[in-house]
Design a protein around this motif. Structure first.
Motif: not given
Length: 353
Positions: A148-155
């Motif tokens: 789930w953290t990768l979604s926000w890191e990509a953002l």
């Protein structure tokens, strides 16, 4: 900070290990996890990850000649290993889990999980179930929680690209620095509003503090030539961070001093050799949770304390992190560097033509 001799890889490996230790309490159903000022070890590790990423990704954007070069660098860093890990979970770990737990494996759910992981939507929409392949585990729904953290890191990658590249088009580097500061203030202000509204409950409220750490790292990257590193600044930053955490405003105001402390620790050279050749931190991070779920399916948590469960996970995940580094991540980086070199070598000829 010396970009070639620093301990950031060692710190990232430490943070990945901290996340695994933290998850042991949840996945092993040991009860409430110890926390300091409401921040457990796993959350602290992810905050550290985001602070380092904010710093390094900003440097990557500044050094990239174009948006496409920056995007390729980011893609090559996270996507190949993510593809391999998602396939391993969907089509290897989940069937094994179904056998161990007596649950059912759903091929459609496996493809849905793979699609959500590769589309980076797990952080926004949650993870699809793969049948009941985790039947009986304390967390019977989630095969790879950290994704789930990768979604926000990509953002955050997109935000940094917009800030840095837009400022570059206006030939004013100062605009990027100002933009990073404005975004940091905007995010922390929104956290304040949400905290005043009540207890943090939604994924956005959990993610926004992580974005604050990312943007704090970005701000420090923009002003790296002007920020002193020494004993007195470190003591002052430590005191400020402690006071802010104790006041309950840690999520709002502590990211900047804490990120500064993380990057100061990363600038130390004694641990520069750790991860210099084989950086396994990303692999450890994305394979840790599935390994813990498989160990939970074997009822390992019932036979040992949480730190023993975490230690066994770390031993089991190290080979996967190493294989991910050697077989997936390093080849992807070599391909990316070769492609970028060829592209840059062609550009003068294209201009001459």
């Amino acid at each position: 900070m010396d970009q070639h001799r620093n301990s950031l890889n060692a710190l990232r490996l430490l943070f990945a290990g901290a996340v695994i230790v933290s998850h042991a309490w949840l996945l092993g159903n040991y009860g409430p996890e110890p926390a300091l000022f409401g921040i457990n070890l796993g959350r602290a590790g992810v905050m550290g990850f985001f602070a380092i990423s904010g710093y390094l990704i900003t440097l990557s954007a500044q050094h990239s000649r174009s948006v496409s070069e920056y995007a390729l660098a980011r893609f090559a860093r996270i996507y190949p290993a993510l593809i391999a890990a998602s396939i391993a979970v969907a089509f290897v770990a989940a069937p094994i889990g179904a056998i161990l737990t007596g649950g059912s494996y759903d091929l459609g759910g496996a493809f849905a999980f793979l699609g959500a992981a590769l589309a980076l939507t797990i952080g926004f929409l949650g993870p699809p179930h793969i049948g009941t392949s985790l039947l009986g585990n304390y967390d019977a729904d989630t095969w790879n929680g950290p994704l789930w953290t990768l979604s926000w890191e990509a953002l955050c990658y997109v935000i940094i690209a917009i800030v840095v590249m837009a400022a570059r088009r206006r030939t004013d580097a100062g605009r990027a620095s100002l933009g990073a500061v404005v975004l940091f203030v905007a995010v922390t202000s929104q956290i304040t509003v949400r905290l005043q509204g009540g207890v943090i409950t939604s994924i956005v409220d959990v993610a926004m503090p992580l974005m604050a750490f990312f943007l704090a790292g970005s701000v420090l990257a923009h002003f790296r030539e002007r920020i002193p590193v020494g004993l007195v600044p470190i003591i002052l930053a430590s005191a400020a961070a402690w006071a802010l955490l104790a006041s309950g405003l840690g999520s709002v105001l502590a990211p900047l001093p804490l990120s500064y402390l993380v990057l100061c620790a990363g600038s130390l050279r004694p641990f520069a050799r750790i991860g210099a050749r084989y950086d396994i931190s990303y692999g450890v991070y994305i394979y840790g949770w599935p390994i813990q779920q498989l160990l939970a399916a074997l009822h390992v948590p019932a036979t040992m304390p949480p730190l023993g469960y975490a230690a066994l996970t770390l031993v089991a995940v190290w080979p996967l992190g190493f294989l991910s580094c050697v077989l997936v991540e390093q080849p992807a980086q070599r391909w990316r560097r070769a492609w970028t070199a060829r592209r840059n070598a062609r550009q003068p000829q294209l201009i001459a033509d």
